[in-house]
Design an enzyme around this catalytic site. Structure first.
Site, PDB file in Angstrom:
ATOM      1  N   ARG A 238      11.818  -8.325 -10.115  1.00 11.41           N
ATOM      2  CA  ARG A 238      12.961  -9.037 -10.680  1.00 11.41           C
ATOM      3  C   ARG A 238      14.198  -8.150 -10.578  1.00 11.41           C
ATOM      4  O   ARG A 238      14.170  -6.986 -10.975  1.00 11.41           O
ATOM      5  CB  ARG A 238      12.696  -9.377 -12.152  1.00 11.41           C
ATOM      6  CG  ARG A 238      13.762 -10.304 -12.749  1.00 11.41           C
ATOM      7  CD  ARG A 238      13.566 -10.455 -14.241  1.00 11.41           C
ATOM      8  NE  ARG A 238      12.448 -11.328 -14.583  1.00 11.41           N
ATOM      9  CZ  ARG A 238      12.568 -12.637 -14.841  1.00 11.41           C
ATOM     10  NH1 ARG A 238      13.744 -13.210 -14.806  1.00 11.41           N
ATOM     11  NH2 ARG A 238      11.507 -13.356 -15.147  1.00 11.41           N
TER      12      ARG A 238
ATOM     13  N   GLY B 185       3.506   1.638  -1.828  1.00 12.91           N
ATOM     14  CA  GLY B 185       4.251   1.681  -3.097  1.00 12.91           C
ATOM     15  C   GLY B 185       3.628   2.653  -4.079  1.00 12.91           C
ATOM     16  O   GLY B 185       2.658   3.355  -3.781  1.00 12.91           O
ATOM     17  N   GLN B 186       4.220   2.670  -5.263  1.00 11.07           N
ATOM     18  CA  GLN B 186       3.796   3.578  -6.340  1.00 11.07           C
ATOM     19  C   GLN B 186       2.346   3.360  -6.753  1.00 11.07           C
ATOM     20  O   GLN B 186       1.598   4.311  -6.926  1.00 11.07           O
ATOM     21  CB  GLN B 186       4.581   3.231  -7.598  1.00 11.07           C
ATOM     22  CG  GLN B 186       5.930   3.692  -7.812  1.00 11.07           C
ATOM     23  CD  GLN B 186       6.059   3.728  -9.336  1.00 11.07           C
ATOM     24  OE1 GLN B 186       5.766   4.768  -9.930  1.00 11.07           O
ATOM     25  NE2 GLN B 186       6.410   2.613  -9.941  1.00 11.07           N
TER      26      GLN B 186
ATOM     27  N   VAL C 297      -1.998  -8.192  -8.608  1.00  9.65           N
ATOM     28  CA  VAL C 297      -1.360  -7.234  -9.515  1.00  9.65           C
ATOM     29  C   VAL C 297       0.153  -7.460  -9.529  1.00  9.65           C
ATOM     30  O   VAL C 297       0.808  -7.333 -10.561  1.00  9.65           O
ATOM     31  CB  VAL C 297      -1.681  -5.784  -9.074  1.00  9.65           C
ATOM     32  CG1 VAL C 297      -0.910  -4.768  -9.899  1.00  9.65           C
ATOM     33  CG2 VAL C 297      -3.183  -5.516  -9.154  1.00  9.65           C
TER      34      VAL C 297
ATOM     35  N   HIS D 124       0.279 -12.187 -18.207  1.00  9.52           N
ATOM     36  CA  HIS D 124       0.679 -10.779 -18.196  1.00  9.52           C
ATOM     37  C   HIS D 124       2.199 -10.744 -18.340  1.00  9.52           C
ATOM     38  O   HIS D 124       2.940 -10.621 -17.365  1.00  9.52           O
ATOM     39  CB  HIS D 124       0.254 -10.083 -16.894  1.00  9.52           C
ATOM     40  CG  HIS D 124       0.902  -8.731 -16.737  1.00  9.52           C
ATOM     41  ND1 HIS D 124       0.616  -7.673 -17.565  1.00  9.52           N
ATOM     42  CD2 HIS D 124       1.853  -8.273 -15.889  1.00  9.52           C
ATOM     43  CE1 HIS D 124       1.352  -6.639 -17.217  1.00  9.52           C
ATOM     44  NE2 HIS D 124       2.114  -6.965 -16.205  1.00  9.52           N
TER      45      HIS D 124
ATOM     46  N   ALA E 229       0.799  -1.226   0.000  1.00 15.06           N
ATOM     47  CA  ALA E 229       0.000   0.000   0.000  1.00 15.06           C
ATOM     48  C   ALA E 229       0.833   1.279   0.000  1.00 15.06           C
ATOM     49  O   ALA E 229       0.347   2.335  -0.400  1.00 15.06           O
ATOM     50  CB  ALA E 229      -0.955  -0.010   1.203  1.00 15.06           C
TER      51      ALA E 229
ATOM     52  N   ARG F 229      -4.372  -0.958 -22.638  1.00 12.51           N
ATOM     53  CA  ARG F 229      -3.326  -0.520 -23.567  1.00 12.51           C
ATOM     54  C   ARG F 229      -3.698  -0.925 -24.997  1.00 12.51           C
ATOM     55  O   ARG F 229      -3.479  -0.174 -25.951  1.00 12.51           O
ATOM     56  CB  ARG F 229      -1.994  -1.179 -23.196  1.00 12.51           C
ATOM     57  CG  ARG F 229      -1.350  -0.595 -21.940  1.00 12.51           C
ATOM     58  CD  ARG F 229      -0.226  -1.497 -21.439  1.00 12.51           C
ATOM     59  NE  ARG F 229       0.549  -0.842 -20.380  1.00 12.51           N
ATOM     60  CZ  ARG F 229       1.424  -1.477 -19.608  1.00 12.51           C
ATOM     61  NH1 ARG F 229       1.633  -2.783 -19.773  1.00 12.51           N
ATOM     62  NH2 ARG F 229       2.098  -0.815 -18.678  1.00 12.51           N
TER      63      ARG F 229
ATOM     64  N   ASP G 208      -3.104  -4.470 -19.796  1.00 13.18           N
ATOM     65  CA  ASP G 208      -2.804  -4.857 -21.175  1.00 13.18           C
ATOM     66  C   ASP G 208      -4.034  -4.623 -22.063  1.00 13.18           C
ATOM     67  O   ASP G 208      -3.922  -4.137 -23.191  1.00 13.18           O
ATOM     68  CB  ASP G 208      -2.380  -6.328 -21.220  1.00 13.18           C
ATOM     69  CG  ASP G 208      -1.272  -6.610 -20.217  1.00 13.18           C
ATOM     70  OD1 ASP G 208      -0.205  -6.002 -20.332  1.00 13.18           O
ATOM     71  OD2 ASP G 208      -1.495  -7.417 -19.284  1.00 13.18           O
TER      72      ASP G 208
END
Ligand code: NAX
Length: 327
Positions: A92, A14-15, A129, A187, A12, A162, A159
């Site tokens: 990653r 985070g970005q 997510v 994803h 929560a 987008r 996606d």
């Protein structure tokens, strides 16, 4: 007036959280008549930053925000949760193999699945997510044996959105004129943004664009959009990811418009020849809080190849987390 519902959000501070929480609290996700209690999970070192976000949430004086709970314990954050958005994950790092990445995320999503199993509402709707989203959702799901597997979903809606915006730009038509495209599969870069059933202003999308552009450019532009954002912004997509999470949950909870579908990562029931159990992007319609795969769509040889390739990647990820004892 309605009783408040409990919405748990992990990562929560985070970005994505910084955009997502404000959209949930303002009623964009569950409707302008639905009060919410936010239950926010973070790792211990991020609790101070999270407290700053909570101060800002309070300062918005959102009429629908009934209460805020913060914790570094999933058993607290998921208690009686009606909705859970699992955003926090292990990114990653350079030199990390897929197995390392999946293992590190298993350390997050296995205990979170167990906690959801133990304390969440029996009807909780879970959206993962945090990447690798599909397989993280599988890990959480497999560690929550008392919940229906269908309660666990992964986000391919960014996606999907987008793909709509790229097609809108190409055809010069508004996004609202575009219907029924599908993101199949993972994803990841193997996802398949499928225009074969899509329409623009009610006319087949593939009659309005060049086949070469579709096969050679469009698919990879959509799949690599995340990298393009990082290149331009120096940070990964956050506001658009939060917006997609809102769209996913809103449509699941409140329903999709008649005659239209959206894309959700959901457990495969074997439809379209996709191995059962994989968390795979499908075209779905939603009604009364339940989703259903759109059945009977024709699948061309081109589509078949793409759908199988992304299923293959998810099968390999599942094999990997099986080896690690996470599912
Ligand atoms: P940030 O690094 O800004 O925030 C992640 C937050 O999660 C941090 O505050 C961290 O402290 C917290 N966290 C880590 N482990 C946790 C745990 N065990 N419990 C609770 N919180 C924990 O990343 P952000 O940009 O917000 O992205 C979050 C995740 O979304 C990443 O995994 C990212 O890869 C993924 N994305 C997924 C997308 C999708 O379409 N499915 C698109 C956007 C995004 O890249």
């Amino acid at each position: 007036t309605k009783q408040p519902v409990r919405v748990a959000v992990t990562g929560a501070a985070g970005q994505i959280g910084y955009s997502l929480l404000f959209r949930i609290a303002s009623g964009d996700m569950l409707g302008k008549d639905q009060p919410v209690i936010l239950q926010l999970l973070e790792i211990t070192p991020a609790l101070k930053a999270l407290n700053g976000v909570v101060m800002e949430l309070r300062d918005c004086a959102f009429p629908l925000l009934a209460d805020i709970v913060t914790s570094d314990d999933p058993m607290v954050a998921f208690k009686d949760a009606d909705y859970a958005l699992l955003v926090g994950a292990m990114p990653r790092k350079a030199g990390m193999e897929r197995g390392d990445l999946l293992g590190a995320n298993g350390g997050i999503f296995k205990p979170q699945g167990e906690a959801l199993n133990a304390v969440a509402s029996r009807d909780v709707k879970v959206l993962v997510v945090g990447n690798p989203a599909n397989t993280n959702a599988l890990i959480a799901q497999q560690n929550a044996p008392d919940l229906d597997p269908k309660q666990f979903t992964a986000m391919v809606r960014l996606d999907h959105n987008r793909a709509i915006s790229q097609l809108a730009e190409k055809t010069g038509k508004p996004v609202s004129s575009i219907k029924n495209l599908t993101i199949w599969g993972n994803h990841s870069s193997t996802q398949y943004p499928d225009l074969s059933q899509a329409t623009v202003d009610g006319q087949p999308a593939l009659d309005q664009v060049d086949r070469d552009w579709y096969e050679q450019q469009y698919i990879s532009t959509v799949a690599k959009r995340g990298a393009a954002i990082i290149e331009a912004r120096g940070l990964s997509s956050a506001a658009s990811a939060a917006s997609a999470a809102i769209d996913h949950m809103r449509d699941w909870a409140l329903g999709t418009p008649e005659g239209e579908w959206v894309s959700m990562g959901i457990p495969s029931d074997g439809s379209y020849g996709i191995p059962e159990g994989l968390i795979y992007g499908f075209p779905v319609t939603c009604k009364n809080g339940k989703y259903e795969i759109v059945q009977g769509l024709p699948v061309s040889d081109f589509s078949r190849g793409k759908m199988d390739a992304t299923a293959q990647e998810l099968t390999e990820e599942r094999d990997e987390v099986r080896k690690l004892g996470l599912v």
